[in-house]
Structure formats: C-alpha cells, structure tokens
Design an enzyme around this catalytic site. Sequence first.
Site, PDB file in Angstrom:
ATOM      1  N   LEU A  90     -29.004  -7.488   8.627  1.00  0.00           N
ATOM      2  CA  LEU A  90     -29.813  -8.659   8.259  1.00  0.00           C
ATOM      3  C   LEU A  90     -30.613  -9.160   9.455  1.00  0.00           C
ATOM      4  O   LEU A  90     -30.466 -10.305   9.908  1.00  0.00           O
ATOM      5  CB  LEU A  90     -28.955  -9.771   7.648  1.00  0.00           C
ATOM      6  N   THR A 117     -31.393   0.294  17.983  1.00  0.00           N
ATOM      7  CA  THR A 117     -31.001   0.621  16.604  1.00  0.00           C
ATOM      8  C   THR A 117     -31.368   2.053  16.227  1.00  0.00           C
ATOM      9  O   THR A 117     -30.533   2.815  15.733  1.00  0.00           O
ATOM     10  CB  THR A 117     -31.655  -0.374  15.618  1.00  0.00           C
ATOM     11  N   THR A 173     -39.949   9.204   9.119  1.00  0.00           N
ATOM     12  CA  THR A 173     -41.356   8.888   8.912  1.00  0.00           C
ATOM     13  C   THR A 173     -42.265  10.048   9.329  1.00  0.00           C
ATOM     14  O   THR A 173     -41.889  10.861  10.181  1.00  0.00           O
ATOM     15  CB  THR A 173     -41.706   7.633   9.752  1.00  0.00           C
ATOM     16  N   ASP A 174     -43.461  10.077   8.758  1.00  0.00           N
ATOM     17  CA  ASP A 174     -44.457  11.078   9.182  1.00  0.00           C
ATOM     18  C   ASP A 174     -45.002  10.775  10.578  1.00  0.00           C
ATOM     19  O   ASP A 174     -45.640  11.626  11.200  1.00  0.00           O
ATOM     20  CB  ASP A 174     -45.611  11.173   8.169  1.00  0.00           C
ATOM     21  N   GLU A 175     -44.737   9.544  11.087  1.00  0.00           N
ATOM     22  CA  GLU A 175     -45.345   9.151  12.363  1.00  0.00           C
ATOM     23  C   GLU A 175     -44.796   9.954  13.538  1.00  0.00           C
ATOM     24  O   GLU A 175     -45.401   9.984  14.609  1.00  0.00           O
ATOM     25  CB  GLU A 175     -45.166   7.643  12.593  1.00  0.00           C
ATOM     26  N   TYR A 224     -42.034   3.024  18.381  1.00  0.00           N
ATOM     27  CA  TYR A 224     -41.388   3.183  17.073  1.00  0.00           C
ATOM     28  C   TYR A 224     -41.241   4.658  16.726  1.00  0.00           C
ATOM     29  O   TYR A 224     -40.136   5.144  16.447  1.00  0.00           O
ATOM     30  CB  TYR A 224     -42.191   2.455  15.976  1.00  0.00           C
ATOM     31  N   SER A 256     -38.833   6.550  18.872  1.00  0.00           N
ATOM     32  CA  SER A 256     -37.413   6.273  18.595  1.00  0.00           C
ATOM     33  C   SER A 256     -36.977   6.967  17.302  1.00  0.00           C
ATOM     34  O   SER A 256     -35.845   7.445  17.194  1.00  0.00           O
ATOM     35  CB  SER A 256     -37.147   4.764  18.546  1.00  0.00           C
ATOM     36  N   LYS A 257     -37.868   7.029  16.315  1.00  0.00           N
ATOM     37  CA  LYS A 257     -37.521   7.746  15.071  1.00  0.00           C
ATOM     38  C   LYS A 257     -37.429   9.249  15.360  1.00  0.00           C
ATOM     39  O   LYS A 257     -36.551   9.938  14.825  1.00  0.00           O
ATOM     40  CB  LYS A 257     -38.568   7.479  13.981  1.00  0.00           C
TER      41      LYS A 257
HETATM   42  P1  NAD Z   1     -37.485  -2.601   6.972  1.00  0.00           P
HETATM   43  O1  NAD Z   1     -37.835  -3.023   8.363  1.00  0.00           O
HETATM   44  O2  NAD Z   1     -38.089  -3.317   5.819  1.00  0.00           O
HETATM   45  O3  NAD Z   1     -35.892  -2.710   6.768  1.00  0.00           O
HETATM   46  C1  NAD Z   1     -34.977  -2.263   7.719  1.00  0.00           C
HETATM   47  C2  NAD Z   1     -33.591  -2.763   7.304  1.00  0.00           C
HETATM   48  O4  NAD Z   1     -32.650  -2.273   8.271  1.00  0.00           O
HETATM   49  C3  NAD Z   1     -33.453  -4.283   7.301  1.00  0.00           C
HETATM   50  O5  NAD Z   1     -32.745  -4.705   6.166  1.00  0.00           O
HETATM   51  C4  NAD Z   1     -32.659  -4.577   8.562  1.00  0.00           C
HETATM   52  O6  NAD Z   1     -31.887  -5.763   8.460  1.00  0.00           O
HETATM   53  C5  NAD Z   1     -31.807  -3.343   8.674  1.00  0.00           C
HETATM   54  N1  NAD Z   1     -31.363  -3.063  10.060  1.00  0.00           N
HETATM   55  C6  NAD Z   1     -32.119  -3.070  11.186  1.00  0.00           C
HETATM   56  N2  NAD Z   1     -31.368  -2.767  12.244  1.00  0.00           N
HETATM   57  C7  NAD Z   1     -30.104  -2.533  11.782  1.00  0.00           C
HETATM   58  C8  NAD Z   1     -28.886  -2.148  12.389  1.00  0.00           C
HETATM   59  N3  NAD Z   1     -28.798  -1.966  13.711  1.00  0.00           N
HETATM   60  N4  NAD Z   1     -27.797  -1.974  11.600  1.00  0.00           N
HETATM   61  C9  NAD Z   1     -27.867  -2.179  10.258  1.00  0.00           C
HETATM   62  N5  NAD Z   1     -28.996  -2.557   9.641  1.00  0.00           N
HETATM   63  C10 NAD Z   1     -30.102  -2.727  10.384  1.00  0.00           C
HETATM   64  O7  NAD Z   1     -37.774  -1.060   6.916  1.00  0.00           O
HETATM   65  P2  NAD Z   1     -38.285  -0.158   5.688  1.00  0.00           P
HETATM   66  O8  NAD Z   1     -39.762  -0.229   5.627  1.00  0.00           O
HETATM   67  O9  NAD Z   1     -37.466  -0.475   4.518  1.00  0.00           O
HETATM   68  O10 NAD Z   1     -37.914   1.288   6.236  1.00  0.00           O
HETATM   69  C11 NAD Z   1     -36.631   1.866   5.962  1.00  0.00           C
HETATM   70  C12 NAD Z   1     -36.550   3.216   6.650  1.00  0.00           C
HETATM   71  O11 NAD Z   1     -37.589   4.060   6.164  1.00  0.00           O
HETATM   72  C13 NAD Z   1     -36.725   3.153   8.170  1.00  0.00           C
HETATM   73  O12 NAD Z   1     -35.827   4.069   8.739  1.00  0.00           O
HETATM   74  C14 NAD Z   1     -38.152   3.595   8.390  1.00  0.00           C
HETATM   75  O13 NAD Z   1     -38.311   4.224   9.641  1.00  0.00           O
HETATM   76  C15 NAD Z   1     -38.346   4.572   7.257  1.00  0.00           C
HETATM   77  N6  NAD Z   1     -39.730   4.721   6.754  1.00  0.00           N
HETATM   78  C16 NAD Z   1     -40.465   3.620   6.439  1.00  0.00           C
HETATM   79  C17 NAD Z   1     -41.759   3.787   5.933  1.00  0.00           C
HETATM   80  C18 NAD Z   1     -42.606   2.603   5.528  1.00  0.00           C
HETATM   81  O14 NAD Z   1     -43.788   2.782   5.212  1.00  0.00           O
HETATM   82  N7  NAD Z   1     -42.068   1.394   5.482  1.00  0.00           N
HETATM   83  C19 NAD Z   1     -42.283   5.074   5.779  1.00  0.00           C
HETATM   84  C20 NAD Z   1     -41.482   6.173   6.129  1.00  0.00           C
HETATM   85  C21 NAD Z   1     -40.204   5.986   6.608  1.00  0.00           C
HETATM   86  P1  TYD Z   2     -48.749  -0.805   9.175  1.00  0.00           P
HETATM   87  O1  TYD Z   2     -48.628  -1.360   7.803  1.00  0.00           O
HETATM   88  O2  TYD Z   2     -48.267  -1.619  10.329  1.00  0.00           O
HETATM   89  O3  TYD Z   2     -48.075   0.634   9.139  1.00  0.00           O
HETATM   90  P2  TYD Z   2     -48.130   1.837  10.267  1.00  0.00           P
HETATM   91  O4  TYD Z   2     -48.605   1.289  11.550  1.00  0.00           O
HETATM   92  O5  TYD Z   2     -46.696   2.237  10.308  1.00  0.00           O
HETATM   93  O6  TYD Z   2     -49.030   2.879   9.685  1.00  0.00           O
HETATM   94  O7  TYD Z   2     -50.288  -0.487   9.430  1.00  0.00           O
HETATM   95  C1  TYD Z   2     -51.014   0.361   8.563  1.00  0.00           C
HETATM   96  C2  TYD Z   2     -52.398   0.514   9.148  1.00  0.00           C
HETATM   97  O8  TYD Z   2     -53.071  -0.755   9.094  1.00  0.00           O
HETATM   98  C3  TYD Z   2     -52.393   0.909  10.618  1.00  0.00           C
HETATM   99  O9  TYD Z   2     -53.486   1.800  10.865  1.00  0.00           O
HETATM  100  C4  TYD Z   2     -52.616  -0.391  11.364  1.00  0.00           C
HETATM  101  C5  TYD Z   2     -53.464  -1.193  10.411  1.00  0.00           C
HETATM  102  N1  TYD Z   2     -53.272  -2.668  10.449  1.00  0.00           N
HETATM  103  C6  TYD Z   2     -54.387  -3.503  10.547  1.00  0.00           C
HETATM  104  O10 TYD Z   2     -55.537  -3.046  10.622  1.00  0.00           O
HETATM  105  N2  TYD Z   2     -54.177  -4.849  10.567  1.00  0.00           N
HETATM  106  C7  TYD Z   2     -52.937  -5.404  10.510  1.00  0.00           C
HETATM  107  O11 TYD Z   2     -52.819  -6.660  10.559  1.00  0.00           O
HETATM  108  C8  TYD Z   2     -51.811  -4.533  10.383  1.00  0.00           C
HETATM  109  C9  TYD Z   2     -50.416  -5.082  10.294  1.00  0.00           C
HETATM  110  C10 TYD Z   2     -52.023  -3.169  10.347  1.00  0.00           C
END
Ligand code: NAD
Ligand code: TYD
Length: 353
Positions: free
Chosen positions: A33, A98, A132-134, A158, A161-162
């Site tokens: 949380l 984390t 992630t694809d990143e 980020y 670390s992933k």
């Molecule tokens: P988010 O930031 O919305 O949620 C992360 C959750 O992890 C939160 O509920 C947080 O409380 C919990 N958390 C953080 N540190 C923790 C710890 N040390 N122990 C236990 N819980 C912890 O993230 P998301 O967007 O839901 O992403 C989830 C996963 O998917 C991540 O691993 C992210 O790298 C991956 N991912 C996300 C995206 C995207 O577009 N959001 C795309 C590809 C992969």
């Molecule tokens: P984001 O949603 O932070 O995802 P990621 O960086 O993981 O791709 O950002 C998506 C794209 O949008 C990224 O190219 C950065 C851009 N961006 C903005 O232009 N303005 C913003 O305020 C934010 C948060 C992101």
Amino acid sequence: MILVTGGAGFIGANFILDWLEQSDEPVLNLDKLTYAGNLESLESLNDDNRHIFVHGDIGERNLLASVLAQYHPRAIINFAAESHVDRSIHGPEDFIQTNVLGTFHLLEETRAYYASLNDADKASFRFLHVSTDEVYGSLSASDPAFSEITPYQPNSPYSASKAASDHLVRAYHHTYHLPVLTTNCSNNYGPYQFPEKLIPLVLNNALNGKPLPIYGDGSNVRDWLYVGDHCSAIRAVLSKGKVGGVYNVGGDNEKTNLQVVHTLCDMLDELQPKNSSYREQITFVKDRPGHDQRYAINATKIFNELGWRPQETFETGIKKTVAWYLQHQDWVANVTSGEYRNWLTKNYVERAA
Ligand code: NAD
Ligand code: TYD
C-alpha cells in the site's frame, strides 16, 4: 489459491477482479500500500472471502515465509513494483529497493517454499513475473518491434530496475530450476490507473480545467494495451506458458502521445462539452530526461504459442476507459488527495518554468 503481489495497484487490482469473475480460486493479495496501492479499487470484494489481503512488503522475508507456509499457493504472480518513470528519475532508490531487492527476496523465499513442496505440487507450481517492454530500450521510427530476443537496453532507473528483476527471475530458473514465467507488456490503460500516468492524468487535468502537459513535442510513441487484455494474457501464460519462457504482450496500437491526448480531448468534447475544446488546454512542457522515443511490441510468440489475442482495439478500450473515469470521479478524488499534490508540484512546476 494463488498469491498476487501488488494487487492493490492498477494492473494487480484489475487482475484480481477479472480472476474472481472467472474462477472461484481464492487470491491472496500481498501489497505494501504505497501511494499507488489503493484498496478502494477492490471495494467490490469487501464481503468476498475469496480475496484475502495481507499488508506487507515483498522484501519482508519472515512475512513471506509465514504467508507461503500458511496459505500454500500453487502460483505467485509478481506485480509489486515502483512503476512510474518520472518518479524513478526524481528518486531512484525506492525502485532499487522494491524492484531489484524486493524481487530478489521474493525469489529467495519462493525458492525455499518450492523446495518444500511434494513432487505433484512442484510440477504444477509457477512463479510469474510481470514486466515491461521498457527493458528493451528505445526504437527509432524504422526499427522492428521488440521481440523476446531483443537485447536489453534499459534507459531509465525504472526500466533498469525492472531489467535487473527480469534477469534475476531468469537466473533462478536457469540455476535453481524454479518454474518461472516472464511477461513483458506494453503501456496499459483502463480503470483504476493512478492519475500520474499519461491517460488518467490528462483526463483528470482536462476535467479540472488544468493544462494538459505534453513532454517535448509529443512525438514519442507508445504501444497501448487495454488492461483487461493484459490480464487475459497473464492468465494464458500462467496456464499454458512454457516454463522458463518469456512472452511479449502488446496491442499493436502504436500512437504518438499527441495522438493519444487529441483522442482524449475529442472524446471529452463529445461526452462532457464546455465552451471551448479541451484541446486548448494542451501545453508543451520540458521533456523527460532520457525520454525513450518509441516502444513497439512483436507479440507473435504469444499469438502463435498460446493463441492469445487482445479483445479491445485502442478505439474501444479508450471509450470504456473515458466512460469509467467520468463515472468514477469519487475514486479519482480519493486517490488524488494528499501525497499526489506534492508529486504534481515536484514534477510539473519546474517543467513549466
Ligand atoms: P502500480 O504502481 O499501479 O501498482 C504497484 C502496486 O505494488 C501498488 O499497489 C503498490 O502498493 C505495490 N507495491 C509497491 N512496492 C511494493 C512492495 N515493496 N511490496 C509489496 N507491494 C508493493 O503499478 P501497475 O501499473 O499496476 O504495474 C504493475 C506491474 O506491471 C509492475 O511490475 C509494472 O512494472 C508492470 N507493468 C506495468 C505497465 C503499465 O503500463 N502500467 C506495463 C507493463 C508492465
Ligand atoms: P507514462 O504514462 O508515464 O508511461 P511510460 O513513461 O511508462 O511510457 O507516459 C507515457 C508517455 O507520455 C511517455 O512518452 C511520457 C509522456 N507523458 C507526457 O507527455 N506528459 C505527462 O504528463 C506524462 C505523465 C507522460
């Protein structure tokens, strides 16, 4: 039952909701949380004893050991992470803590737990790491999309670390034969996404009459996948994925950031019209340092091997998403109180200047 870490975050919460809609297998949700974790997203499960919540950190070894021994999960799906690139630029330490160390501790406890299982439970156990694809770095306009054998070239704290966590997961399979699976997915969007990410941030700012900040010239490209499709891909990989396998997951929906923001403005113009177009709120601001130009996913492997396909196009998924945010302004108001305001000051005031 299955153990989900990070299940109070955006994708984890969607995953749990989808899972329990389709199955009666209980879910143990371990989440720290942080600012990104929000149990309100799982409010509909308050009286549902198939969802068990444990407040904790994936780096807490004693807690992990006791939870694994007590609940005996048949699979662990690791969503827990610090997930926002801009936050990783302002403060990388939590990401190392984390995403790298946390994943390491989780793997160590999983390895001990796995060793304690009988042969039948060993054969069916899986550790699925959500990534992630990143990790693959940045593409130019003419580069082919990322495949599972594209070399890792992470560019932000980020993504680095992933990438580190992905390597650890891989090594635990290779060295200790832990039955792991890894998914590398493109940008998700949909209900319950914290409004620090582009799509919910733009929707929230638009509705509050605030500037819509576009980093640089808005030409950066992301591949967008509706969160429900990511969840179905994870379920497919969990049930049918080849042990040790890596699966890229994507929507074949490449858009520039400017295209995404224009789409959102045009939808709001239609659904919540005001005197002027929401496009007038668009503001170009200082670029993100090291901003990756383009991400694109080649998802042929999961298509061919597992038969998975996304159900939503960008057009249908974004429609659902905008409608959800318009109907759930209470959720947005609750998650944007407190800490969120400090973040906006940190990230955007300096950029605008
Ligand atoms: P988010 O930031 O919305 O949620 C992360 C959750 O992890 C939160 O509920 C947080 O409380 C919990 N958390 C953080 N540190 C923790 C710890 N040390 N122990 C236990 N819980 C912890 O993230 P998301 O967007 O839901 O992403 C989830 C996963 O998917 C991540 O691993 C992210 O790298 C991956 N991912 C996300 C995206 C995207 O577009 N959001 C795309 C590809 C992969
Ligand atoms: P984001 O949603 O932070 O995802 P990621 O960086 O993981 O791709 O950002 C998506 C794209 O949008 C990224 O190219 C950065 C851009 N961006 C903005 O232009 N303005 C913003 O305020 C934010 C948060 C992101």
